[in-house]
Design an enzyme around this catalytic site. Structure first.
Site, mmCIF file in Angstrom:
data_model
loop_
_atom_site.group_PDB
_atom_site.id
_atom_site.type_symbol
_atom_site.label_atom_id
_atom_site.label_comp_id
_atom_site.label_asym_id
_atom_site.label_seq_id
_atom_site.Cartn_x
_atom_site.Cartn_y
_atom_site.Cartn_z
ATOM 1 N N ASP A 82 40.454 33.065 11.153
ATOM 2 C CA ASP A 82 39.450 33.331 10.537
ATOM 3 C C ASP A 82 39.969 34.094 9.043
ATOM 4 O OD1 ASP A 82 36.925 33.573 10.153
ATOM 5 O OD2 ASP A 82 37.530 35.370 10.925
ATOM 6 N N HIS A 113 29.518 26.351 11.733
ATOM 7 C CA HIS A 113 28.957 27.629 12.221
ATOM 8 C C HIS A 113 28.093 27.973 10.674
ATOM 9 C CE1 HIS A 113 32.996 29.201 12.253
ATOM 10 N NE2 HIS A 113 31.955 30.733 11.852
ATOM 11 N N ASP A 114 28.767 27.569 9.402
ATOM 12 C CA ASP A 114 28.513 28.605 8.151
ATOM 13 C C ASP A 114 28.408 27.979 6.719
ATOM 14 O OD1 ASP A 114 29.432 31.204 9.295
ATOM 15 O OD2 ASP A 114 31.870 30.409 8.344
ATOM 16 N N GLU A 171 41.678 28.731 8.368
ATOM 17 C CA GLU A 171 40.576 28.519 6.691
ATOM 18 C C GLU A 171 40.888 29.630 6.020
ATOM 19 O OE1 GLU A 171 35.625 30.142 6.979
ATOM 20 O OE2 GLU A 171 37.075 32.187 7.969
ATOM 21 N N ASP A 193 20.031 33.942 30.250
ATOM 22 C CA ASP A 193 20.178 35.056 29.686
ATOM 23 C C ASP A 193 19.451 34.374 28.461
ATOM 24 O OD1 ASP A 193 22.099 34.438 28.720
ATOM 25 O OD2 ASP A 193 23.642 36.379 29.017
ATOM 26 N N ASP A 201 23.111 27.537 27.812
ATOM 27 C CA ASP A 201 23.296 28.623 28.541
ATOM 28 C C ASP A 201 23.659 28.194 29.963
ATOM 29 O OD1 ASP A 201 22.458 30.704 29.949
ATOM 30 O OD2 ASP A 201 20.766 30.490 28.983
ATOM 31 N N ASP A 216 27.216 29.877 27.240
ATOM 32 C CA ASP A 216 28.637 30.375 27.827
ATOM 33 C C ASP A 216 29.086 29.667 28.363
ATOM 34 O OD1 ASP A 216 27.179 29.602 30.275
ATOM 35 O OD2 ASP A 216 25.672 31.049 30.224
ATOM 36 N N ASP A 245 40.047 30.251 18.389
ATOM 37 C CA ASP A 245 39.536 30.862 16.835
ATOM 38 C C ASP A 245 40.003 32.400 17.091
ATOM 39 O OD1 ASP A 245 38.716 31.394 14.268
ATOM 40 O OD2 ASP A 245 36.741 30.386 14.619
HETATM 41 C C1 NOJ Z 1 34.823 32.886 8.482
HETATM 42 C C2 NOJ Z 1 33.599 32.650 9.614
HETATM 43 O O1 NOJ Z 1 33.770 31.791 9.676
HETATM 44 C C3 NOJ Z 1 32.272 33.666 9.463
HETATM 45 O O2 NOJ Z 1 31.547 32.942 10.912
HETATM 46 C C4 NOJ Z 1 32.651 35.298 9.981
HETATM 47 O O3 NOJ Z 1 31.453 35.288 9.455
HETATM 48 C C5 NOJ Z 1 33.353 35.487 8.820
HETATM 49 N N1 NOJ Z 1 34.842 34.774 8.602
HETATM 50 C C6 NOJ Z 1 33.664 36.487 8.965
HETATM 51 O O4 NOJ Z 1 35.067 37.175 10.331
#
Ligand code: NOJ
Length: 562
Positions: A199, A330-331, A255, A25, A21, A29, A98
């Protein structure tokens, strides 16, 4: 094997909200990322994948796009983005954006018009259906919980959303939708980017009948068999390739959750002109129990993990297709917590996993913080969570009376929640780990004093230094990129071993995936003349490959030989 820059690249994934950051905030960013380009250079990576930075109300942290041609206010302005791109390119680091083609935000201009009346040309940009009496049009469930349909007052119809209700699905069967999306992609391409990560791109083609699904799908949600790898998906990928990628040296990374091996292999078959590589999900779903994200992962065996990674490599190699390799993003839970050991052997196991990632065939994707051995977060209250998926599903279970308090599901959240991967990057032991001078949008992991970039830079035996060595070894030894891949010891439950081989040289990777010691007799095919130890995560005197090796917990070794 045809040479391509994206096969040789080591990718670093940046989740901008949690990276750095610059304005206090509490939210990462674009100028913050620019401040850290030196760090990316120091690490040695070649390509950055940036999670979505488009204008968004942030119901799903940018995966709900309001305007594809504008930068999210919190992240900066277009000028900041352009400066970042220049700065990366100046260091020979490429950039992949992305792109979210399956859905928009409900605040997107198209959807706002679409919901106004049944007559607008935008109506058919999305899926609108009449209810089934008092019930939604079918029984599909959202991946984030509840029905996949939302009733909308202005026209008294329902719209489809496979994710949150603020992420309506686009209707790809409408050629105008496809043209709009290709135009946006081309617009970004012309700004000089090097490709897209697409995505949930294998969800774009739905069975036009939208039939009821009699069974629960693999994530516990109904409907997936009617939209995963759907009827027109190959045709749309080929069209996208012609419209966007064909005349460019840009990469298309799909993905593809729940992808079947049959379709996945086709997606990356170079002769079909669809995608360059995909993220398959088998090795990040195989440990799910029946209760999905609300149950502890089931016990798994190393042979299962090996079988998955080996199977994809074997199948794609038949057609000259390529793999994307990842162990976290990140998931997903933090890699070391999920596949390694985040206690006593945190460093050793993080390094062993790094060696797997960077020496197995395919393009390696490093997720921010993974190169420090960052771990999952010890959540103790729902108020610490930010992820729409965790919060929505938790609230739904509470409503249905399935849980009363957070305590009952604490362990599951600590393992599965996507927020584990989204805590801020740990730069130093300062307040907020040096991520922000303000109040961070999500808590910093309390282990920041032990795990941070500053410390890792100073320590020559750190996880970070190990990543740097692996990346430079990959650059020095072409066999690690283009060499053939052959797994060994397939039925061994402790050791992951494979060979990479080209006409010039060969390498052997051997990893002990357990917290126990293990003696191993080395198979003949894994060794040759002039063997030399390239890297190990323990001090070792065996500079040559011997017949028997005693592996210490999570010990990993990389040899080269002729
Ligand atoms: C996959 C993404 O990696 C995830 O973070 C997102 O919530 C879903 N697709 C929906 O876009």
């Amino acid at each position: 094997m045809k040479k391509e820059w994206w096969k040789e690249a080591v990718v670093y994934q940046i989740y901008p909200r949690s990276f750095n950051d610059s304005d206090g905030d509490g939210i990462g960013d674009l100028p913050g990322i620019r401040e850290k380009v030196d760090y990316l250079d120091y690490l040695g990576i070649d390509l950055v994948w940036l999670n979505p930075v488009y204008d968004s109300p942030n119901d799903d942290n940018g995966y709900d796009v309001r305007n594809y041609r504008k930068i999210m206010d919190e992240f900066g302005e277009m000028r900041d983005w352009e400066q970042l791109l220049d700065e990366l390119h100046r260091r020979n680091i490429r950039l992949v954006m992305d792109f979210v083609p399956n859905h928009t935000s409900d605040e997107h201009r198209w959807f706002r018009q679409s919901r106004e009346s049944k007559e607008t040309p935008y109506r058919d940009y999305y899926f609108w259906r009449k209810g089934n009496g008092e019930e939604p049009p079918n029984n599909w469930e959202s991946i984030f919980g509840g029905s996949a349909w939302e009733f909308d007052d202005p026209t008294s119809e329902y719209y489809l959303h496979l994710f949150s209700r603020k992420q309506p699905d686009l209707n790809w069967d409408n050629p105008e939708v496809r043209q709009e999306l290709y135009e946006i992609m081309n617009w970004w391409m012309e700004k000089g980017i090097d490709g897209f990560r697409l995505d949930v791109v294998n969800f774009i083609s739905k069975d036009p009948d939208l039939p009821d699904d009699p069974e629960k799908g693999p994530y516990g949600s109904r409907g997936s068999k009617y939209y995963v790898d759907g009827p027109n998906v190959h045709r749309y990928f080929q069209e996208m390739n012609r419209e966007v990628f064909a005349d460019r040296d840009a990469v298309a990374i799909g993905e593809t959750p729940l992808v079947s091996t049959e379709d996945g292999v086709k997606y990356v078959d170079p002769s079909r002109n669809e995608l360059d590589m995909i993220f398959q999900f088998d090795h990040v779903t195989f440990d799910l129990n029946e209760g999905g994200f609300w149950a502890q992962p089931r016990d798994w065996k190393l042979t299962e993990l090996k079988e998955i990674l080996n199977r994809w490599r074997k199948l794609t190699s038949k057609t000259g297709g390529w793999n994307a390799t990842y162990l976290s993003n990140h998931d997903q839970p933090r890699m070391v917590t999920r596949f390694g050991n985040d206690g006593e052997f945190r460093r050793e196991s993080a390094k062993a996993l790094a060696m797997l990632l960077l020496t197995i065939s395919g393009t390696p994707f490093i997720y921010q913080g993974e190169e420090l051995g960052m771990t999952n977060y010890p959540f103790s209250d729902i108020s610490e969570l930010r992820d729409v998926q965790t919060i929505q599903q938790f609230n739904e279970m509470k409503q249905k009376g399935k849980v009363e308090s957070f305590d009952e599901v604490k362990e599951e959240v600590r393992f599965w929640s996507r927020d584990n991967a989204r805590t801020p990057m740990q730069w130093s032991s300062e307040e907020n780990a040096g991520f922000t001078d303000g109040d961070s949008w999500i808590n910093v992991n309390p282990n920041k004093d032990q795990i941070n970039v500053e410390r890792e830079k100073e320590d020559e035996n750190s996880v970070l230094q190990f990543y740097r060595k692996l990346i430079s070894l990959r650059n020095e030894h072409e066999v690690l990129v283009y060499g053939s891949y052959k797994p060994f010891l397939k039925s061994d439950e402790e050791i992951f071993a494979f060979r990479r081989k080209s006409s010039k040289e060969a390498t052997t990777t051997m990893l002990n995936f357990s917290a126990e010691k293990k003696d191993l007799t080395i198979p003949d095919e894994l060794t040759g003349t002039e063997s030399e130890l390239l890297l190990s995560n323990y001090p070792t005197r065996d500079s040559e490959l011997s017949d028997v090796i005693s592996f210490r917990p999570y010990e990993a070794r990389l040899y080269k030989w002729q």
